[in-house]
Design a protein around this motif. Sequence first.
Motif, PDB file in Angstrom:
ATOM      1  N   MET A 167      84.437 -14.983  93.960  1.00  0.00           N
ATOM      2  CA  MET A 167      84.589 -14.385  92.639  1.00  0.00           C
ATOM      3  C   MET A 167      85.875 -14.824  91.944  1.00  0.00           C
ATOM      4  O   MET A 167      86.346 -14.148  91.039  1.00  0.00           O
ATOM      5  CB  MET A 167      84.540 -12.858  92.755  1.00  0.00           C
ATOM      6  CG  MET A 167      83.149 -12.313  92.968  1.00  0.00           C
ATOM      7  SD  MET A 167      82.067 -12.703  91.572  1.00  0.00           S
ATOM      8  CE  MET A 167      80.484 -12.135  92.216  1.00  0.00           C
ATOM      9  N   LEU A 168      86.433 -15.953  92.353  1.00  0.00           N
ATOM     10  CA  LEU A 168      87.670 -16.448  91.754  1.00  0.00           C
ATOM     11  C   LEU A 168      87.470 -17.754  91.003  1.00  0.00           C
ATOM     12  O   LEU A 168      88.440 -18.432  90.669  1.00  0.00           O
ATOM     13  CB  LEU A 168      88.743 -16.632  92.842  1.00  0.00           C
ATOM     14  CG  LEU A 168      89.248 -15.350  93.505  1.00  0.00           C
ATOM     15  CD1 LEU A 168      90.198 -15.688  94.648  1.00  0.00           C
ATOM     16  CD2 LEU A 168      89.918 -14.441  92.501  1.00  0.00           C
TER      17      LEU A 168
ATOM     18  N   GLN B  50      72.659  -5.564  92.191  1.00  0.00           N
ATOM     19  CA  GLN B  50      73.245  -6.623  93.029  1.00  0.00           C
ATOM     20  C   GLN B  50      72.440  -7.913  93.015  1.00  0.00           C
ATOM     21  O   GLN B  50      72.734  -8.831  93.784  1.00  0.00           O
ATOM     22  CB  GLN B  50      73.450  -6.157  94.477  1.00  0.00           C
ATOM     23  CG  GLN B  50      74.546  -5.104  94.623  1.00  0.00           C
ATOM     24  CD  GLN B  50      74.841  -4.761  96.065  1.00  0.00           C
ATOM     25  OE1 GLN B  50      73.940  -4.749  96.903  1.00  0.00           O
ATOM     26  NE2 GLN B  50      76.098  -4.484  96.369  1.00  0.00           N
ATOM     27  N   ARG B  51      71.454  -8.018  92.164  1.00  0.00           N
ATOM     28  CA  ARG B  51      70.735  -9.284  92.014  1.00  0.00           C
ATOM     29  C   ARG B  51      71.356 -10.099  90.880  1.00  0.00           C
ATOM     30  O   ARG B  51      71.998  -9.568  89.977  1.00  0.00           O
ATOM     31  CB  ARG B  51      69.248  -9.046  91.750  1.00  0.00           C
ATOM     32  CG  ARG B  51      68.519  -8.427  92.927  1.00  0.00           C
ATOM     33  CD  ARG B  51      68.413  -9.381  94.096  1.00  0.00           C
ATOM     34  NE  ARG B  51      67.899  -8.730  95.301  1.00  0.00           N
ATOM     35  CZ  ARG B  51      67.671  -9.378  96.450  1.00  0.00           C
ATOM     36  NH1 ARG B  51      67.917 -10.676  96.541  1.00  0.00           N
ATOM     37  NH2 ARG B  51      67.216  -8.726  97.502  1.00  0.00           N
TER      38      ARG B  51
ATOM     39  N   GLY C   9      77.911  -9.008  83.058  1.00  0.00           N
ATOM     40  CA  GLY C   9      79.128  -9.792  82.919  1.00  0.00           C
ATOM     41  C   GLY C   9      79.811 -10.223  84.198  1.00  0.00           C
ATOM     42  O   GLY C   9      80.937 -10.717  84.152  1.00  0.00           O
ATOM     43  N   MET C  10      79.132 -10.069  85.346  1.00  0.00           N
ATOM     44  CA  MET C  10      79.759 -10.456  86.609  1.00  0.00           C
ATOM     45  C   MET C  10      79.608 -11.941  86.909  1.00  0.00           C
ATOM     46  O   MET C  10      80.422 -12.517  87.629  1.00  0.00           O
ATOM     47  CB  MET C  10      79.174  -9.637  87.757  1.00  0.00           C
ATOM     48  CG  MET C  10      79.580  -8.180  87.734  1.00  0.00           C
ATOM     49  SD  MET C  10      81.333  -7.951  88.076  1.00  0.00           S
ATOM     50  CE  MET C  10      81.404  -8.393  89.806  1.00  0.00           C
TER      51      MET C  10
ATOM     52  N   LEU D 161      71.053 -12.281  96.020  1.00  0.00           N
ATOM     53  CA  LEU D 161      71.740 -11.029  96.322  1.00  0.00           C
ATOM     54  C   LEU D 161      73.242 -11.292  96.360  1.00  0.00           C
ATOM     55  O   LEU D 161      73.714 -12.126  97.127  1.00  0.00           O
ATOM     56  CB  LEU D 161      71.270 -10.473  97.670  1.00  0.00           C
ATOM     57  CG  LEU D 161      72.006  -9.234  98.188  1.00  0.00           C
ATOM     58  CD1 LEU D 161      71.732  -8.040  97.292  1.00  0.00           C
ATOM     59  CD2 LEU D 161      71.597  -8.931  99.626  1.00  0.00           C
ATOM     60  N   ILE D 162      74.001 -10.565  95.520  1.00  0.00           N
ATOM     61  CA  ILE D 162      75.436 -10.786  95.405  1.00  0.00           C
ATOM     62  C   ILE D 162      76.117  -9.422  95.383  1.00  0.00           C
ATOM     63  O   ILE D 162      75.795  -8.573  94.538  1.00  0.00           O
ATOM     64  CB  ILE D 162      75.784 -11.559  94.116  1.00  0.00           C
ATOM     65  CG1 ILE D 162      75.009 -12.880  94.050  1.00  0.00           C
ATOM     66  CG2 ILE D 162      77.284 -11.810  94.021  1.00  0.00           C
ATOM     67  CD1 ILE D 162      74.965 -13.494  92.666  1.00  0.00           C
TER      68      ILE D 162
END
Length: 282
Positions: free
Chosen positions: A211-212, A245-246, A254-255, A223-224
């Motif tokens: 996530m960086l 989480q999909r 926005g993830m 699946l995240i």
Amino acid sequence: MSWLTRVRNSLPFAPRRETPDNLWVKCPSCNEMLFTKEYEDNLSVCPRCNYHGRIGADARLNQLMDEGYELLPAPEVQEDPLKFRDSKRYTERLKQARAKNPHPDAFTAAVGTIVGQKAVVGVQDFMFMGGSMGMAVGAAFVAGAERALEEKCGFIVVTAAGGARMQEGILSLMQMPRATVMTRRLREAGLPYIVVLTDPTTGGVTASYAMLGDVHIAEPGALIGFAGQRVIQETIREQLPDGFQRAEYLHAHGMVDMVVPRRDLRTTLSTLLGYMQPAKAA
């Protein structure tokens, strides 16, 4: 000898035809039976329901990179530093995993080009002990980032992991800050760091280098997350929304920056590298 056996032995039956065991593959999503060749020709994506199947490091590198890429040597690390044992010794688990995989651990990096754009690509293989992050994974990530710094090119990481490797305890968790430092060095050098999130990306990997990135791309349906859905649900005492989480849900909230089908991933990465590479390295 029964009469049935005598009759069967006397009749000129044709020899039984042998059918290869790997002729068919069953889609885990729609349960459709697919020809293995059709499935693989479609990049291990179900042509009926678009389910993106899990693939190994070599298949991923072959799909993304131009011919002639160079595999980076796997870093040597101390094995079983904690002398860990559960139902089996950790060394036995490593031996079994290596017997089933072409690479010595769960992270494999290569340097080459993607549609002409130079890049270092690191791939996490879920088929090797669930892609778990241990010292070897951390060292391979650092080596890949250092090669990108040397080549002055982008670093692309394809994640797939169940989290940190429990058999290495705190030493596995130390790979999180190590990887974080390398992402900072890439940023300071002005080099793109792009993350491709595949199914599944969870645990300590999500909490660190997954996530960086400067850009986060997810495959459809991946699946995240950090903790599992059941754990979250029991903690907050609320029913979670459908698709939580999909990849598509995270994109809507926005993830992640984009959800890209596997067939378009190679061209998307090349386009991003063309925009983001320093002019002298493009």
